[in-house]
Design a protein around this motif. Sequence first.
Motif, PDB file in Angstrom:
ATOM      1  N   ILE A 101      43.854  17.077  55.669  1.00  0.00           N
ATOM      2  CA  ILE A 101      44.789  17.988  56.423  1.00  0.00           C
ATOM      3  C   ILE A 101      45.756  19.118  55.912  1.00  0.00           C
ATOM      4  CG2 ILE A 101      45.649  18.494  59.309  1.00  0.00           C
ATOM      5  CD1 ILE A 101      42.625  17.290  58.917  1.00  0.00           C
ATOM      6  N   PRO A 141      37.547  16.862  59.392  1.00  0.00           N
ATOM      7  CA  PRO A 141      37.984  17.909  60.395  1.00  0.00           C
ATOM      8  C   PRO A 141      37.644  18.887  60.745  1.00  0.00           C
ATOM      9  CG  PRO A 141      39.125  17.438  58.321  1.00  0.00           C
ATOM     10  CD  PRO A 141      37.840  16.640  58.198  1.00  0.00           C
ATOM     11  N   LEU A 144      42.051  20.511  65.800  1.00  0.00           N
ATOM     12  CA  LEU A 144      42.484  20.008  65.446  1.00  0.00           C
ATOM     13  C   LEU A 144      43.946  19.997  66.759  1.00  0.00           C
ATOM     14  CD1 LEU A 144      44.094  21.335  61.735  1.00  0.00           C
ATOM     15  CD2 LEU A 144      42.586  18.856  62.933  1.00  0.00           C
ATOM     16  N   ILE A 155      42.895  14.611  65.334  1.00  0.00           N
ATOM     17  CA  ILE A 155      41.570  15.128  64.492  1.00  0.00           C
ATOM     18  C   ILE A 155      40.338  14.903  65.801  1.00  0.00           C
ATOM     19  CG2 ILE A 155      40.347  15.409  62.586  1.00  0.00           C
ATOM     20  CD1 ILE A 155      43.029  14.400  61.935  1.00  0.00           C
TER      21      ILE A 155
END
Length: 404
Positions: A101, A141, A144, A155
């Motif tokens: 991230i 991921p 979000l 996530i």
Amino acid sequence: MPRPRSQQVNNSLSPPMKKPNKLTTLSLPMKTKFLLTIAMAVAIASVSLSTIQRDKVGPTVVELREDDLEYISLEGAVGPESIVFDPNGDGPYTGISDGRILKWQGEAHQWMEYASTSPPELFDSCRGSKDPTREHICGRPLGLKLNEKTSDLYIADAYHGLLAVQSGGNITRKVTTEANGVPFHFTNSVEIDQETGVVYFTDSSSRFHRREFLSIVISGDRTGRLMKYNPKTNDTKILLDELPFPNGLVLSKDASFLLFIETSTCKVVKYWLKAPKTGTVEVIAELPGFPDNIKRSPRGGYWVAIHSKRTKVIKQALSFPWIRKQLLRLPLNVIQSGSLILSYLNGQIIAVRLTEEGEIVKILQGRRGMKLRHVSEVEELNGSLWVGSVVLPFLGVYRYQIFA
């Protein structure tokens, strides 16, 4: 109450046939050429039909040029699927192909590593990975969302389930990985009720993984789920199941309903959370392409990112089971290459803007051959549209005064 889940699906996409037919007796190269010929015919017809329909009265269509945008390159990896800013407007944060991230440092004009969904012992070996076959190891991921009260970043990791990371930390924790005893297979998008802290999220398929997302569309898979997680009770509840590729979702301003995307059907669906319509579902829009995420515009209405166009010919072709079956027999890389060719030939819709009622009022599209393609999310902030893509090594930024 959620609809009953479908019975277990046989994952075999190529069951043995009792008698060989002409197609199965072809050599692999000949068979591939045959199928690609069919795909090319569909592509040519799609282009022709799209051209014929351009003069049809409808939403305002704005064609963007390369010099209308700024590109912000990533560091090493690709695929900034989702974009989120904190309440102060700092960021954005985005998740990428190696499990990291990242947070954009605007003044320094560089990315900062904020967290990772990779196991700590694999941080270094996963960093920079662009290999879809390692996603289940390194994490991938996708959606979000920040809890504005706690500053926890939630996530939706395609392989590791619903995760969260505390402000200032860099290690994610598992929040939930299954519902009713069925593990998540393709956790995709996430939304938060900022008043209650309740988290809503999608599991796009119980049969296919993220790297097989085209197979979800081609097969007509309906094993997706819409879910709710309550952090106070640590309970995960299925709101809807047997869905065709549920994807992005957004909560209404008054938290009375959710809008969620069905990618396979190109629809925007409303799910009522509050009385008197609690639990009821209605379709509010059908879109001109395969949609990904949906985000609220601060000027009212919503932005829906479009991964690729869906012409009437493609829609018709996918309505025939035998065509679906033949396409599913092709290797994934061939299917993906075909998708890229179709996207190039048909041009790229970047996003559509919807009213609160679901009317399409604006279509943003790029010129043929434009670098920005396969758009996954559009986030509007302070006069700009931040545009993500699940495959590209950069974010795009449009100054919307150009086309307001």
